[in-house]
Design a protein around this motif. Sequence first.
Motif, PDB file in Angstrom:
ATOM      1  N   GLN A  62       0.848  -1.182   0.000  1.00 51.68           N
ATOM      2  CA  GLN A  62       0.000   0.000   0.000  1.00 51.68           C
ATOM      3  C   GLN A  62       0.882   1.229   0.000  1.00 51.68           C
ATOM      4  N   GLN A  63       0.619   2.098  -0.950  1.00 54.68           N
ATOM      5  CA  GLN A  63       1.389   3.329  -1.027  1.00 54.68           C
ATOM      6  C   GLN A  63       0.642   4.432  -0.296  1.00 54.68           C
ATOM      7  N   ALA A  64       1.229   4.948   0.739  1.00 55.14           N
ATOM      8  CA  ALA A  64       0.618   6.066   1.441  1.00 55.14           C
ATOM      9  C   ALA A  64       0.718   7.306   0.554  1.00 55.14           C
ATOM     10  N   GLU A  65      -0.370   8.050   0.502  1.00 58.68           N
ATOM     11  CA  GLU A  65      -0.344   9.267  -0.290  1.00 58.68           C
ATOM     12  C   GLU A  65       0.567  10.267   0.399  1.00 58.68           C
ATOM     13  N   PRO A  66       1.427  10.905  -0.371  1.00 60.45           N
ATOM     14  CA  PRO A  66       2.308  11.890   0.255  1.00 60.45           C
ATOM     15  C   PRO A  66       1.490  13.098   0.723  1.00 60.45           C
ATOM     16  N   LEU A  67       1.905  13.678   1.817  1.00 57.59           N
ATOM     17  CA  LEU A  67       1.234  14.872   2.311  1.00 57.59           C
ATOM     18  C   LEU A  67       1.478  16.035   1.359  1.00 57.59           C
ATOM     19  N   GLU A  68       0.445  16.809   1.151  1.00 52.80           N
ATOM     20  CA  GLU A  68       0.603  18.049   0.395  1.00 52.80           C
ATOM     21  C   GLU A  68       0.712  19.164   1.410  1.00 52.80           C
ATOM     22  N   ILE A  69       1.862  19.799   1.436  1.00 54.09           N
ATOM     23  CA  ILE A  69       2.084  20.888   2.377  1.00 54.09           C
ATOM     24  C   ILE A  69       2.381  22.150   1.572  1.00 54.09           C
ATOM     25  N   THR A  70       1.624  23.204   1.866  1.00 53.23           N
ATOM     26  CA  THR A  70       1.795  24.480   1.180  1.00 53.23           C
ATOM     27  C   THR A  70       2.137  25.531   2.222  1.00 53.23           C
ATOM     28  N   ARG A  71       3.158  26.322   1.935  1.00 52.13           N
ATOM     29  CA  ARG A  71       3.549  27.406   2.843  1.00 52.13           C
ATOM     30  C   ARG A  71       3.475  28.739   2.113  1.00 52.13           C
ATOM     31  N   ARG A  72       2.967  29.742   2.818  1.00 57.82           N
ATOM     32  CA  ARG A  72       2.902  31.095   2.283  1.00 57.82           C
ATOM     33  C   ARG A  72       3.239  32.075   3.399  1.00 57.82           C
ATOM     34  N   ARG A  73       3.634  33.280   3.004  1.00 58.50           N
ATOM     35  CA  ARG A  73       3.949  34.338   3.976  1.00 58.50           C
ATOM     36  C   ARG A  73       3.092  35.568   3.725  1.00 58.50           C
TER      37      ARG A  73
END
Length: 186
Positions: free
Chosen positions: A40-51
């Motif tokens: 089972q392939q865990a879905e990679p986390l989508e992380i978005t950063r903004r300032r």
Amino acid sequence: RTGPRGRVVLESPETLRTTLKDKLAAIEQILPQLMELYTQQAEPLEITRRRGTEAVTLLLEYLRTSEPPCRLMIGAVSLLDLAGVAPETETILTEAVTKRRAHVLFGAALSAPMQRWASALEGPVRCRWLPSGATVGSTQLVTGQAVVTLATDDDGVVGIAVASPALAGHERSVFDALWRTARPAP
């Protein structure tokens, strides 16, 4: 194995072979389940950063596009106080609350613009205030699929969005527990 009086007793090679066969048989029984977990392939986390204002825009975009109900906790990082925040920010927030797309939980210490906005809300809205003395250091939006947090550091406001239903579920539970302790809007 250990014999009487703590002495080590050597096992015969046949006993060792039998023990290994038993353990191998046990592994063979659970091997299909282990293979399923392994493949089972865990879905990679989508992380978005903004300032800065882009961080507020990130939160508003999630608020505007997520399935209701969202949970929005407004703390020390105000959505209306940043220089350069889009003029429609207040409109987006108001629509989210008045169209019952979001539950809003206010921290005890709000900025003047946020207090004015909160007191101007009309009609049946889902807003509550945390008890006096309860401080919330960040502003957080919890959707069904993601968590967006605005916080401050030495360089100003930073926004982080993490697309994770598991994290969103956890944060929703925390929000709901705080909601039960909060009082209705004055």
